[in-house]
Design an enzyme around this catalytic site. Sequence first.
Site, PDB file in Angstrom:
ATOM      1  N   ASP A 184      91.189  74.635  54.245  1.00 40.10           N
ATOM      2  CA  ASP A 184      91.579  75.228  52.965  1.00 40.10           C
ATOM      3  C   ASP A 184      90.576  74.800  51.903  1.00 40.10           C
ATOM      4  OD1 ASP A 184      93.051  76.606  51.083  1.00 40.10           O
ATOM      5  OD2 ASP A 184      94.939  75.585  51.501  1.00 40.10           O
ATOM      6  N   GLY A 185      90.771  75.260  50.692  1.00 39.84           N
ATOM      7  CA  GLY A 185      89.947  74.851  49.570  1.00 39.84           C
ATOM      8  C   GLY A 185      90.795  74.096  48.564  1.00 39.84           C
TER       9      GLY A 185
ATOM     10  N   GLU B  85     100.589  76.492  51.240  1.00 39.10           N
ATOM     11  CA  GLU B  85      99.421  75.677  51.578  1.00 39.10           C
ATOM     12  C   GLU B  85      99.830  74.234  51.845  1.00 39.10           C
ATOM     13  OE1 GLU B  85      95.950  78.022  49.022  1.00 39.10           O
ATOM     14  OE2 GLU B  85      97.088  76.409  48.089  1.00 39.10           O
TER      15      GLU B  85
ATOM     16  N   LYS C  28      83.855  71.311  41.954  1.00 37.04           N
ATOM     17  CA  LYS C  28      85.276  70.959  42.025  1.00 37.04           C
ATOM     18  C   LYS C  28      85.530  69.454  41.926  1.00 37.04           C
ATOM     19  CE  LYS C  28      86.082  75.303  42.695  1.00 37.04           C
ATOM     20  NZ  LYS C  28      86.815  75.814  43.864  1.00 37.04           N
TER      21      LYS C  28
ATOM     22  N   GLY D  77      95.440  77.735  42.502  1.00 39.39           N
ATOM     23  CA  GLY D  77      94.830  78.733  41.634  1.00 39.39           C
ATOM     24  C   GLY D  77      95.115  80.151  42.092  1.00 39.39           C
TER      25      GLY D  77
ATOM     26  N   SER E 246      93.993  79.579  51.578  1.00 36.12           N
ATOM     27  CA  SER E 246      93.824  80.737  50.711  1.00 36.12           C
ATOM     28  C   SER E 246      92.715  80.463  49.705  1.00 36.12           C
ATOM     29  CB  SER E 246      95.133  81.046  49.973  1.00 36.12           C
ATOM     30  OG  SER E 246      96.175  81.312  50.892  1.00 36.12           O
ATOM     31  N   GLY E 247      92.149  81.537  49.153  1.00 36.72           N
ATOM     32  CA  GLY E 247      91.079  81.390  48.184  1.00 36.72           C
ATOM     33  C   GLY E 247      89.744  81.825  48.745  1.00 36.72           C
ATOM     34  N   SER E 248      88.717  81.771  47.911  1.00 35.19           N
ATOM     35  CA  SER E 248      87.415  82.324  48.282  1.00 35.19           C
ATOM     36  C   SER E 248      86.737  81.566  49.417  1.00 35.19           C
ATOM     37  CB  SER E 248      86.497  82.362  47.056  1.00 35.19           C
ATOM     38  OG  SER E 248      86.337  81.070  46.497  1.00 35.19           O
TER      39      SER E 248
ATOM     40  N   ASP F 209      91.078  73.355  43.937  1.00 32.61           N
ATOM     41  CA  ASP F 209      90.580  73.662  42.600  1.00 32.61           C
ATOM     42  C   ASP F 209      89.918  72.450  41.957  1.00 32.61           C
ATOM     43  OD1 ASP F 209      91.641  76.352  42.631  1.00 32.61           O
ATOM     44  OD2 ASP F 209      93.610  75.418  42.462  1.00 32.61           O
TER      45      ASP F 209
END
EC number: 5.3.1.6
Length: 242
Positions: free
Chosen positions: A95-96, A117, A135, A110, A39-41, A98
């Site tokens: 995934d990403g 996740e 990051k 975030g 999830s995330g940008s 923060d």
Amino acid sequence: MSKQPENSFSSDKFFPIKQKLALEAVALVEPGMCVGLGSGSTAREFILALGDRVRTERLVITAVASSRISQLLAEAVGIPLLDHSLLQDVDLVVDGADEVDPCLRMIKGGGGALFREKILLQSGKRNVILVDERKLVPTLGKFSLPIEIAPFGCSSVQRILNKQGYFGEWRETSAGERFITDNGNYIYDVRTPDSYANPEEDMIRLLQIRGIIDVGFVIAKAEVWVGYADGSIVRKKEHNEY
């Protein structure tokens, strides 16, 4: 109250770096794989790139999404999704994060999807975390530490957290309402302390508190791919000073 982080996507000056990371990662996907969608940008760009491959190459895969937002996007771009209750082994999770420290320990959550996740990362045969150079931190804590907490007795849990030295705010939506995760829980964003030299110890301590579902620390076997402003990508697999 802390506000839920807003997605900026293409207005982010690091957007081209996120796109490049996503394109590099989507090349790892092979026919027949089960792919975990973060999830995330940055994960969003990966999902879009994967959808392109599914459509143009008729790539046969299944996927599991870590959040309702990622699920809706995957459905929109034609990625076949597995019922998450049937989740077992996942061939590749992308995934990403923060924050990432030199030991590749991370803070995630975030976007409020930290519990799902982390289940995906636990199930992943290969985990790839995509981040841009912003990051990278010497010590975790610059970004607030999200804690997912069950609604029942949440004020009592906050009191215990405060007694143990963890202070923060309940996350809110942009409309000023209490943010609710896909699992029906709340997020408490810890602002103090703002440095975690031994996140493993903090995670163990926090998870002993009844009512805490999960904590945003991620200490898992994962590759971290870092995109830099000059267009380069560095792949980290173990302790590596920046």
